[in-house]
Design an enzyme around this catalytic site. Structure first.
Site, PDB file in Angstrom:
ATOM      1  N   CYS A 212     -10.182  -5.144   0.122  1.00 28.79           N
ATOM      2  CA  CYS A 212     -11.410  -4.165   0.428  1.00 28.79           C
ATOM      3  C   CYS A 212     -12.199  -4.443  -0.934  1.00 28.79           C
ATOM      4  O   CYS A 212     -11.848  -5.176  -1.805  1.00 28.79           O
ATOM      5  CB  CYS A 212     -10.799  -2.941   0.561  1.00 28.79           C
ATOM      6  SG  CYS A 212     -10.314  -1.964  -1.109  1.00 28.79           S
TER       7      CYS A 212
ATOM      8  N   GLU B 283       0.127   5.084   0.815  1.00 29.95           N
ATOM      9  CA  GLU B 283      -0.542   6.242   1.097  1.00 29.95           C
ATOM     10  C   GLU B 283      -0.295   7.553   0.631  1.00 29.95           C
ATOM     11  O   GLU B 283       0.721   7.837   0.376  1.00 29.95           O
ATOM     12  CB  GLU B 283      -0.940   6.073   2.724  1.00 29.95           C
ATOM     13  CG  GLU B 283      -1.538   4.638   3.158  1.00 29.95           C
ATOM     14  CD  GLU B 283      -1.670   4.602   4.552  1.00 29.95           C
ATOM     15  OE1 GLU B 283      -1.244   5.515   5.449  1.00 29.95           O
ATOM     16  OE2 GLU B 283      -2.543   3.592   4.940  1.00 29.95           O
ATOM     17  N   ASN B 284      -1.190   8.629   0.981  1.00 33.13           N
ATOM     18  CA  ASN B 284      -0.879   9.945   0.673  1.00 33.13           C
ATOM     19  C   ASN B 284      -1.307  11.007   1.708  1.00 33.13           C
ATOM     20  O   ASN B 284      -2.433  10.688   2.213  1.00 33.13           O
ATOM     21  CB  ASN B 284      -1.652  10.060  -0.876  1.00 33.13           C
ATOM     22  CG  ASN B 284      -1.163  11.334  -1.375  1.00 33.13           C
ATOM     23  OD1 ASN B 284      -1.611  12.454  -1.249  1.00 33.13           O
ATOM     24  ND2 ASN B 284      -0.193  11.343  -2.562  1.00 33.13           N
ATOM     25  N   ALA B 285      -0.851  12.021   1.711  1.00 35.89           N
ATOM     26  CA  ALA B 285      -1.394  12.864   2.781  1.00 35.89           C
ATOM     27  C   ALA B 285      -2.682  13.394   2.437  1.00 35.89           C
ATOM     28  O   ALA B 285      -3.395  13.830   3.260  1.00 35.89           O
ATOM     29  CB  ALA B 285      -0.346  14.177   2.672  1.00 35.89           C
TER      30      ALA B 285
ATOM     31  N   ASN C  64       0.681  -1.035   0.143  1.00 35.83           N
ATOM     32  CA  ASN C  64       0.027  -0.118   0.130  1.00 35.83           C
ATOM     33  C   ASN C  64       0.864   1.361   0.034  1.00 35.83           C
ATOM     34  O   ASN C  64       2.075   1.351   0.599  1.00 35.83           O
ATOM     35  CB  ASN C  64      -1.084  -0.090   1.212  1.00 35.83           C
ATOM     36  CG  ASN C  64      -0.399  -0.236   2.584  1.00 35.83           C
ATOM     37  OD1 ASN C  64       0.727  -0.799   2.519  1.00 35.83           O
ATOM     38  ND2 ASN C  64      -1.354   0.243   3.474  1.00 35.83           N
TER      39      ASN C  64
ATOM     40  N   TYR D 160      -5.562  11.775   1.955  1.00 38.56           N
ATOM     41  CA  TYR D 160      -5.963  10.293   2.432  1.00 38.56           C
ATOM     42  C   TYR D 160      -6.640   9.607   1.119  1.00 38.56           C
ATOM     43  O   TYR D 160      -6.298   8.385   1.061  1.00 38.56           O
ATOM     44  CB  TYR D 160      -6.694  10.638   3.658  1.00 38.56           C
ATOM     45  CG  TYR D 160      -6.122  10.653   4.669  1.00 38.56           C
ATOM     46  CD1 TYR D 160      -4.677  11.044   4.832  1.00 38.56           C
ATOM     47  CD2 TYR D 160      -6.625  11.009   5.995  1.00 38.56           C
ATOM     48  CE1 TYR D 160      -4.162  11.424   5.834  1.00 38.56           C
ATOM     49  CE2 TYR D 160      -6.164  11.022   7.215  1.00 38.56           C
ATOM     50  CZ  TYR D 160      -4.941  11.540   7.076  1.00 38.56           C
ATOM     51  OH  TYR D 160      -4.218  11.829   8.228  1.00 38.56           O
TER      52      TYR D 160
ATOM     53  N   CYS E  27      -4.097   0.792  -2.410  1.00 38.29           N
ATOM     54  CA  CYS E  27      -4.005  -0.506  -1.725  1.00 38.29           C
ATOM     55  C   CYS E  27      -2.858  -1.319  -2.276  1.00 38.29           C
ATOM     56  O   CYS E  27      -2.432  -1.314  -3.657  1.00 38.29           O
ATOM     57  CB  CYS E  27      -5.158  -1.461  -1.629  1.00 38.29           C
ATOM     58  SG  CYS E  27      -6.610  -0.717  -0.710  1.00 38.29           S
TER      59      CYS E  27
ATOM     60  N   GLU F 260      -2.974  -4.629  -3.202  1.00 37.13           N
ATOM     61  CA  GLU F 260      -3.560  -5.283  -4.533  1.00 37.13           C
ATOM     62  C   GLU F 260      -3.314  -4.499  -5.652  1.00 37.13           C
ATOM     63  O   GLU F 260      -3.004  -5.116  -6.720  1.00 37.13           O
ATOM     64  CB  GLU F 260      -4.961  -5.727  -4.231  1.00 37.13           C
ATOM     65  CG  GLU F 260      -5.018  -6.807  -2.917  1.00 37.13           C
ATOM     66  CD  GLU F 260      -5.267  -6.013  -1.709  1.00 37.13           C
ATOM     67  OE1 GLU F 260      -4.862  -4.790  -1.285  1.00 37.13           O
ATOM     68  OE2 GLU F 260      -5.922  -6.344  -0.814  1.00 37.13           O
TER      69      GLU F 260
ATOM     70  N   CYS G 158     -10.825  -3.386  -4.239  1.00 34.52           N
ATOM     71  CA  CYS G 158      -9.579  -4.149  -4.800  1.00 34.52           C
ATOM     72  C   CYS G 158     -10.462  -5.544  -5.151  1.00 34.52           C
ATOM     73  O   CYS G 158      -9.982  -6.083  -6.265  1.00 34.52           O
ATOM     74  CB  CYS G 158      -8.827  -4.565  -3.575  1.00 34.52           C
ATOM     75  SG  CYS G 158      -7.399  -2.977  -3.442  1.00 34.52           S
TER      76      CYS G 158
HETATM   77  N1  THU Z   1      -5.276  -1.761   2.609  1.00 37.11           N
HETATM   78  C1  THU Z   1      -4.673  -2.511   1.496  1.00 37.11           C
HETATM   79  O1  THU Z   1      -3.732  -2.261   0.975  1.00 37.11           O
HETATM   80  N2  THU Z   1      -5.348  -3.606   1.154  1.00 37.11           N
HETATM   81  C2  THU Z   1      -6.574  -4.022   1.620  1.00 37.11           C
HETATM   82  O2  THU Z   1      -7.302  -5.122   1.106  1.00 37.11           O
HETATM   83  C3  THU Z   1      -7.062  -3.030   2.689  1.00 37.11           C
HETATM   84  C4  THU Z   1      -6.600  -2.215   3.120  1.00 37.11           C
HETATM   85  C5  THU Z   1      -4.572  -0.546   2.929  1.00 37.11           C
HETATM   86  C6  THU Z   1      -5.402   0.696   2.579  1.00 37.11           C
HETATM   87  C7  THU Z   1      -4.624   1.488   3.698  1.00 37.11           C
HETATM   88  O3  THU Z   1      -3.427   2.100   3.226  1.00 37.11           O
HETATM   89  C8  THU Z   1      -4.415   0.712   4.940  1.00 37.11           C
HETATM   90  O4  THU Z   1      -4.471  -0.699   4.283  1.00 37.11           O
HETATM   91  C9  THU Z   1      -5.488   1.009   5.987  1.00 37.11           C
HETATM   92  O5  THU Z   1      -6.953   0.858   5.195  1.00 37.11           O
END
Ligand code: THU
Length: 129
Positions: A84, A42-44, A40, A46, A51, A53, A87
């Protein structure tokens, strides 16, 4: 399977997750036997985070892979990090119902699904005709 689990677990180490603190790794085996990893990012701002995947799918496509034969997702220790909803749809583009999905934590598989069980009655490329 062991190769996938190890790759997803290793990719998790590179996750960029300063906001959630929830590091995730993913690994995809493609139809040619190629292995593709993601974490994953992330970014400031949000909602722009990506993800693990999705990162792995992008790596597969960029490397010339066309289909997901198996996928592993590695979450933090003690979790059961299933993909999620967003994904699941992204995986659906490249995976059939029989594709195995391995959920891992602490370097071992904690749950295993067929992809069709995670996204039943799904909308996919075939639906478009
Ligand atoms: N996240 C994933 O990378 N994959 C998933 O299937 C569930 C969630 C990440 C997204 C975010 O960066 C962090 O987990 C919390 O949600």
């Amino acid at each position: 399977m062991e190769r996938l689990v190890q790759a997803a677990t290793a990719a998790r180490e590179n996750a960029y997750a300063p906001y959630s603190g929830f590091a995730v790794g993913a690994a995809i085996l493609d139809e040619q036997g190629g292995l593709h990893i993601g974490c994953n990012v992330e970014n400031a701002a949000y909602p722009l985070g990506q993800c693990a995947e999705a990162t792995a799918i992008g790596a597969m496509i960029a490397s010339g892979g066309h289909a997901i034969a198996a996928i592993a997702v590695a979450g933090p220790p003690g979790t059961r990090c299933t993909p999620c909803g967003g994904c699941r749809q992204k995986i659906r583009e490249f995976a059939g119902a029989d594709v195995p999905v391995f959920i891992c934590a602490d370097g071992v598989v904690v749950a295993e699904y067929s992809f069709g069980d995670l996204l039943p009655e799904s909308f996919g490329p075939e639906t478009m005709g």
